[in-house]
Scaffold this motif. Structure first.
Motif, PDB file in Angstrom:
ATOM      1  N   SER A  22       0.828  -1.213   0.000  1.00 50.11           N
ATOM      2  CA  SER A  22       0.000   0.000   0.000  1.00 50.11           C
ATOM      3  C   SER A  22       0.859   1.258   0.000  1.00 50.11           C
ATOM      4  O   SER A  22       0.682   2.153  -0.844  1.00 50.11           O
ATOM      5  CB  SER A  22      -0.933  -0.006   1.222  1.00 50.11           C
ATOM      6  N   LEU A  23       1.780   1.348   0.941  1.00 48.94           N
ATOM      7  CA  LEU A  23       2.639   2.535   1.001  1.00 48.94           C
ATOM      8  C   LEU A  23       3.635   2.560  -0.153  1.00 48.94           C
ATOM      9  O   LEU A  23       4.106   3.632  -0.543  1.00 48.94           O
ATOM     10  CB  LEU A  23       3.366   2.586   2.343  1.00 48.94           C
ATOM     11  N   GLY A  24       3.949   1.382  -0.709  1.00 49.61           N
ATOM     12  CA  GLY A  24       4.808   1.346  -1.889  1.00 49.61           C
ATOM     13  C   GLY A  24       4.158   2.030  -3.070  1.00 49.61           C
ATOM     14  O   GLY A  24       4.815   2.758  -3.832  1.00 49.61           O
ATOM     15  N   LEU A  25       2.847   1.827  -3.243  1.00 51.72           N
ATOM     16  CA  LEU A  25       2.123   2.517  -4.318  1.00 51.72           C
ATOM     17  C   LEU A  25       2.135   4.022  -4.111  1.00 51.72           C
ATOM     18  O   LEU A  25       2.272   4.801  -5.066  1.00 51.72           O
ATOM     19  CB  LEU A  25       0.680   2.005  -4.384  1.00 51.72           C
ATOM     20  N   VAL A  26       1.999   4.437  -2.858  1.00 50.57           N
ATOM     21  CA  VAL A  26       2.046   5.874  -2.558  1.00 50.57           C
ATOM     22  C   VAL A  26       3.411   6.442  -2.919  1.00 50.57           C
ATOM     23  O   VAL A  26       3.519   7.531  -3.515  1.00 50.57           O
ATOM     24  CB  VAL A  26       1.727   6.120  -1.067  1.00 50.57           C
ATOM     25  N   CYS A  27       4.472   5.724  -2.577  1.00 49.70           N
ATOM     26  CA  CYS A  27       5.823   6.200  -2.898  1.00 49.70           C
ATOM     27  C   CYS A  27       6.050   6.272  -4.407  1.00 49.70           C
ATOM     28  O   CYS A  27       6.729   7.175  -4.896  1.00 49.70           O
ATOM     29  CB  CYS A  27       6.856   5.279  -2.254  1.00 49.70           C
ATOM     30  N   VAL A  28       5.498   5.310  -5.154  1.00 53.36           N
ATOM     31  CA  VAL A  28       5.607   5.356  -6.615  1.00 53.36           C
ATOM     32  C   VAL A  28       4.969   6.635  -7.146  1.00 53.36           C
ATOM     33  O   VAL A  28       5.532   7.325  -8.017  1.00 53.36           O
ATOM     34  CB  VAL A  28       4.959   4.113  -7.243  1.00 53.36           C
ATOM     35  N   LEU A  29       3.787   6.971  -6.627  1.00 51.90           N
ATOM     36  CA  LEU A  29       3.123   8.213  -7.051  1.00 51.90           C
ATOM     37  C   LEU A  29       3.957   9.440  -6.707  1.00 51.90           C
ATOM     38  O   LEU A  29       4.101  10.369  -7.515  1.00 51.90           O
ATOM     39  CB  LEU A  29       1.756   8.320  -6.381  1.00 51.90           C
ATOM     40  N   VAL A  30       4.512   9.443  -5.499  1.00 52.08           N
ATOM     41  CA  VAL A  30       5.301  10.601  -5.064  1.00 52.08           C
ATOM     42  C   VAL A  30       6.557  10.759  -5.929  1.00 52.08           C
ATOM     43  O   VAL A  30       6.911  11.874  -6.335  1.00 52.08           O
ATOM     44  CB  VAL A  30       5.671  10.447  -3.571  1.00 52.08           C
ATOM     45  N   VAL A  31       7.221   9.662  -6.212  1.00 52.01           N
ATOM     46  CA  VAL A  31       8.456   9.720  -7.011  1.00 52.01           C
ATOM     47  C   VAL A  31       8.161  10.130  -8.448  1.00 52.01           C
ATOM     48  O   VAL A  31       8.927  10.887  -9.064  1.00 52.01           O
ATOM     49  CB  VAL A  31       9.170   8.351  -6.963  1.00 52.01           C
ATOM     50  N   LEU A  32       7.046   9.656  -9.010  1.00 50.48           N
ATOM     51  CA  LEU A  32       6.727   9.971 -10.402  1.00 50.48           C
ATOM     52  C   LEU A  32       6.081  11.341 -10.580  1.00 50.48           C
ATOM     53  O   LEU A  32       6.043  11.864 -11.701  1.00 50.48           O
ATOM     54  CB  LEU A  32       5.799   8.899 -10.977  1.00 50.48           C
ATOM     55  N   SER A  33       5.577  11.913  -9.504  1.00 51.74           N
ATOM     56  CA  SER A  33       4.826  13.167  -9.621  1.00 51.74           C
ATOM     57  C   SER A  33       5.597  14.308 -10.290  1.00 51.74           C
ATOM     58  O   SER A  33       4.991  15.090 -11.046  1.00 51.74           O
ATOM     59  CB  SER A  33       4.324  13.609  -8.245  1.00 51.74           C
ATOM     60  N   PRO A  34       6.920  14.494 -10.082  1.00 50.58           N
ATOM     61  CA  PRO A  34       7.604  15.605 -10.759  1.00 50.58           C
ATOM     62  C   PRO A  34       7.722  15.430 -12.266  1.00 50.58           C
ATOM     63  O   PRO A  34       8.006  16.396 -12.985  1.00 50.58           O
ATOM     64  CB  PRO A  34       9.000  15.611 -10.106  1.00 50.58           C
ATOM     65  N   TRP A  35       7.531  14.189 -12.763  1.00 56.53           N
ATOM     66  CA  TRP A  35       7.748  13.939 -14.186  1.00 56.53           C
ATOM     67  C   TRP A  35       6.480  13.570 -14.955  1.00 56.53           C
ATOM     68  O   TRP A  35       6.506  13.501 -16.176  1.00 56.53           O
ATOM     69  CB  TRP A  35       8.772  12.815 -14.365  1.00 56.53           C
ATOM     70  N   VAL A  36       5.392  13.354 -14.272  1.00 61.13           N
ATOM     71  CA  VAL A  36       4.148  12.971 -14.931  1.00 61.13           C
ATOM     72  C   VAL A  36       3.283  14.203 -15.158  1.00 61.13           C
ATOM     73  O   VAL A  36       3.185  15.082 -14.283  1.00 61.13           O
ATOM     74  CB  VAL A  36       3.373  11.926 -14.089  1.00 61.13           C
ATOM     75  N   SER A  37       2.660  14.265 -16.308  1.00 60.35           N
ATOM     76  CA  SER A  37       1.789  15.392 -16.644  1.00 60.35           C
ATOM     77  C   SER A  37       0.682  15.545 -15.618  1.00 60.35           C
ATOM     78  O   SER A  37       0.081  14.566 -15.159  1.00 60.35           O
ATOM     79  CB  SER A  37       1.180  15.163 -18.034  1.00 60.35           C
ATOM     80  N   ARG A  38       0.385  16.797 -15.247  1.00 59.52           N
ATOM     81  CA  ARG A  38      -0.648  17.050 -14.240  1.00 59.52           C
ATOM     82  C   ARG A  38      -2.036  16.680 -14.764  1.00 59.52           C
ATOM     83  O   ARG A  38      -2.964  16.519 -13.974  1.00 59.52           O
ATOM     84  CB  ARG A  38      -0.615  18.503 -13.802  1.00 59.52           C
ATOM     85  N   HIS A  39      -2.183  16.526 -16.070  1.00 62.31           N
ATOM     86  CA  HIS A  39      -3.477  16.121 -16.628  1.00 62.31           C
ATOM     87  C   HIS A  39      -3.670  14.609 -16.541  1.00 62.31           C
ATOM     88  O   HIS A  39      -4.795  14.125 -16.402  1.00 62.31           O
ATOM     89  CB  HIS A  39      -3.583  16.575 -18.085  1.00 62.31           C
ATOM     90  N   PHE A  40      -2.559  13.856 -16.597  1.00 59.54           N
ATOM     91  CA  PHE A  40      -2.642  12.402 -16.523  1.00 59.54           C
ATOM     92  C   PHE A  40      -2.538  11.878 -15.086  1.00 59.54           C
ATOM     93  O   PHE A  40      -3.048  10.802 -14.759  1.00 59.54           O
ATOM     94  CB  PHE A  40      -1.510  11.795 -17.371  1.00 59.54           C
ATOM     95  N   PHE A  41      -1.895  12.652 -14.221  1.00 58.71           N
ATOM     96  CA  PHE A  41      -1.590  12.186 -12.871  1.00 58.71           C
ATOM     97  C   PHE A  41      -2.835  11.807 -12.059  1.00 58.71           C
ATOM     98  O   PHE A  41      -2.803  10.790 -11.343  1.00 58.71           O
ATOM     99  CB  PHE A  41      -0.780  13.246 -12.124  1.00 58.71           C
ATOM    100  N   PRO A  42      -3.937  12.572 -12.093  1.00 57.12           N
ATOM    101  CA  PRO A  42      -5.130  12.164 -11.327  1.00 57.12           C
ATOM    102  C   PRO A  42      -5.653  10.795 -11.724  1.00 57.12           C
ATOM    103  O   PRO A  42      -6.105  10.025 -10.857  1.00 57.12           O
ATOM    104  CB  PRO A  42      -6.147  13.262 -11.640  1.00 57.12           C
ATOM    105  N   TYR A  43      -5.583  10.467 -13.015  1.00 52.93           N
ATOM    106  CA  TYR A  43      -6.065   9.162 -13.463  1.00 52.93           C
ATOM    107  C   TYR A  43      -5.151   8.037 -12.980  1.00 52.93           C
ATOM    108  O   TYR A  43      -5.614   6.928 -12.665  1.00 52.93           O
ATOM    109  CB  TYR A  43      -6.175   9.148 -14.985  1.00 52.93           C
ATOM    110  N   MET A  44      -3.843   8.304 -12.897  1.00 50.91           N
ATOM    111  CA  MET A  44      -2.928   7.319 -12.340  1.00 50.91           C
ATOM    112  C   MET A  44      -3.242   7.082 -10.861  1.00 50.91           C
ATOM    113  O   MET A  44      -3.235   5.930 -10.375  1.00 50.91           O
ATOM    114  CB  MET A  44      -1.475   7.800 -12.499  1.00 50.91           C
ATOM    115  N   THR A  45      -3.530   8.154 -10.146  1.00 49.66           N
ATOM    116  CA  THR A  45      -3.874   8.040  -8.724  1.00 49.66           C
ATOM    117  C   THR A  45      -5.138   7.212  -8.535  1.00 49.66           C
ATOM    118  O   THR A  45      -5.194   6.329  -7.674  1.00 49.66           O
ATOM    119  CB  THR A  45      -4.065   9.437  -8.114  1.00 49.66           C
TER     120      THR A  45
END
Length: 440
Positions: A22-45
């Motif tokens: 569970s927390l591993g998925l959160v860390c993946v989101l946090v690490v990828l957040s600076p490089w993922v488009s803000r339009h696509f990021f909500p759908y990844m979440t």
């Protein structure tokens, strides 16, 4: 290592694996957040939230899984995804200003930790209060206060991890918002920003992973060495308890319990037989044990019915409850259990309110009453059997053996708690189906 030690290891390490995933998925989101488009990021979440939701759903029928942390993270990611989608929509239709009055830089990626940690702190705090309270958790089985060692362990670990999750996210929220207010500028993301918003949460996750890993190993060793129920001992036992009924009365005896203040009297069934451990004692075997223990001939026994099985004091013991209906109350007068007293249901309720019944008798009587009344009032889905709101059917001790209900089926205990006479029944039933696995 025997079966029980393997079982304990499985359940303890399951809580660690759920934390890791569970927390591993959160860390993946946090690490990828600076490089993922803000339009696509909500759908990844939202996708990660759905992934955790499927994991919880697939384990919904398994007990002792410790799914509190996955459920909290799943709920947090759902709210986070919806919040980010709303933010993207708002940016399209109006100008957004930061709390400090500065314009928002639309070119920057989402700094997800600024909202993720506060949301997770709120969700974990509410879950800790609403779902993991001792009374609420141990009342999953209404009418039974007996809890196995494994169930208690799962509750303790779920509560500990939820509290730890709450504290971690409160500290991260304070630290990150403090840094944001005094040091962060929305022009670009520099190295200090990357440390506070990306690497600090990852470092905390790795440290928590190591700490909980050592904790799980220590807990496993502790339970194996200190289980008062001789968890790994071959000396296992089954206790058969008999409720003796005749003419709508229950036969009981006054027993004595040695406590620090002296001898205390309590009311209990006079027939309580300990035998070799068995997962299944047939009615014929139970009847034979009853006759040999009491001296009451089979001709005086109208019927002997199996009721349900409960948890013993040790993790390798169990308690089987039987109902014995006699043709004549006088059958006990010349038996080995003579000297007791016949009591009505009203008298038993009065003694239970005064805490004069033994814990076992109080538990089994409430369990039987709860299941029987739920079965007589509602169907298996909680809908009314009769078009009368809050209908209360009759309940008599002498009728228990006639009712074709499975007293072992804990679903009736849930129906008793949530049914068509409960406020917002269908809405609560829908959410219960989603939330219930998280406390198992």
């Amino acid at each position: 290592m025997n079966r029980k030690s393997n079982e304990i290891s499985t359940y303890i390490m399951a809580t660690w694996r759920h934390w890791t995933f569970s927390l591993g998925l959160v860390c993946v989101l946090v690490v990828l957040s600076p490089w993922v488009s803000r339009h696509f990021f909500p759908y990844m979440t939202l996708g990660f939230s759905a992934l955790l939701g499927m994991m919880i759903y697939n384990r919904r029928n398994r007990v002792n899984q410790g799914l509190a942390v996955p459920f909290i993270v799943c709920t947090t990611l759902l709210f986070e995804g919806l919040l980010l989608m709303g933010f993207n929509l708002t940016v399209r239709i109006t100008d957004i200003y930061e709390l400090a009055g500065k314009p928002v830089n639309d070119e920057l990626p989402f700094i997800v930790q600024l909202t993720l940690s506060p949301i997770m702190a709120v969700v974990s705090g509410l879950f800790l209060l609403r779902k993991l309270g001792r009374g609420r958790f141990f009342r999953t089985r209404i009418g039974s206060s007996d809890v196995s060692l494994i169930q208690r362990m799962v509750w303790q670990e779920s509560r500990y991890q939820t509290r730890m999750l709450f504290i971690i996210n409160v500290v991260l929220s304070v630290a990150e918002w403090y840094y944001t207010y005094f040091s962060f500028t929305s022009i670009s993301i520099n190295k200090p920003d990357m440390f506070f918003f990306v690497w600090l949460p990852v470092i905390v996750f790795v440290l928590s992973l190591i700490y909980l890993g050592f904790r799980c190993i220590s807990l496993w060793a502790f339970y194996i060495q200190n289980d008062p129920g001789n968890m790994v001992s071959p000396h296992r036992s089954t206790i058969l308890r008999y409720l003796i009924v005749a003419d709508d009365s229950l036969y009981v005896k006054t027993l004595q319990l040695d406590v620090k203040q002296g001898m205390e009297s309590y009311i209990d069934t006079p027939v309580r037989v300990r035998t070799h451990y068995s997962d299944n004692v047939t009615v014929g075997e139970a009847k034979d044990l009853f006759e040999r223990y009491t001296g009451i001939a089979s001709g005086f026994i109208k019927t002997l019915k199996y009721l349900f099985v409960g948890i013993g004091h040790g993790s390798d013991s169990n308690i089987m409850h039987f109902l014995c209906v006699l043709n004549d109350a006088a059958a006990v007068d010349d038996s080995r259990i003579a000297g007791g007293k016949w009591m009505s249901l009203y008298e038993l309720r009065h003694l239970n309110l005064k805490h004069r019944l033994s814990a076992e008798m109080s538990s089994e009587l409430v369990h039987i009453y709860t299941v029987a009344m739920a079965w007589k009032s509602y169907d298996y889905h909680g809908n009314r059997r009769y078009p009368i709101k809050h209908y209360q059917p009759t309940y008599r001790l002498c009728d228990i053996y006639k009712w074709d209900v499975d007293y072992d089926d804990e679903h009736w205990l849930k129906v008793a708690r949530l049914n068509a006479d409960s406020p917002f029944f269908k809405l609560r039933r829908f959410f219960t189906r989603i939330i219930s696995p998280s406390v198992q």
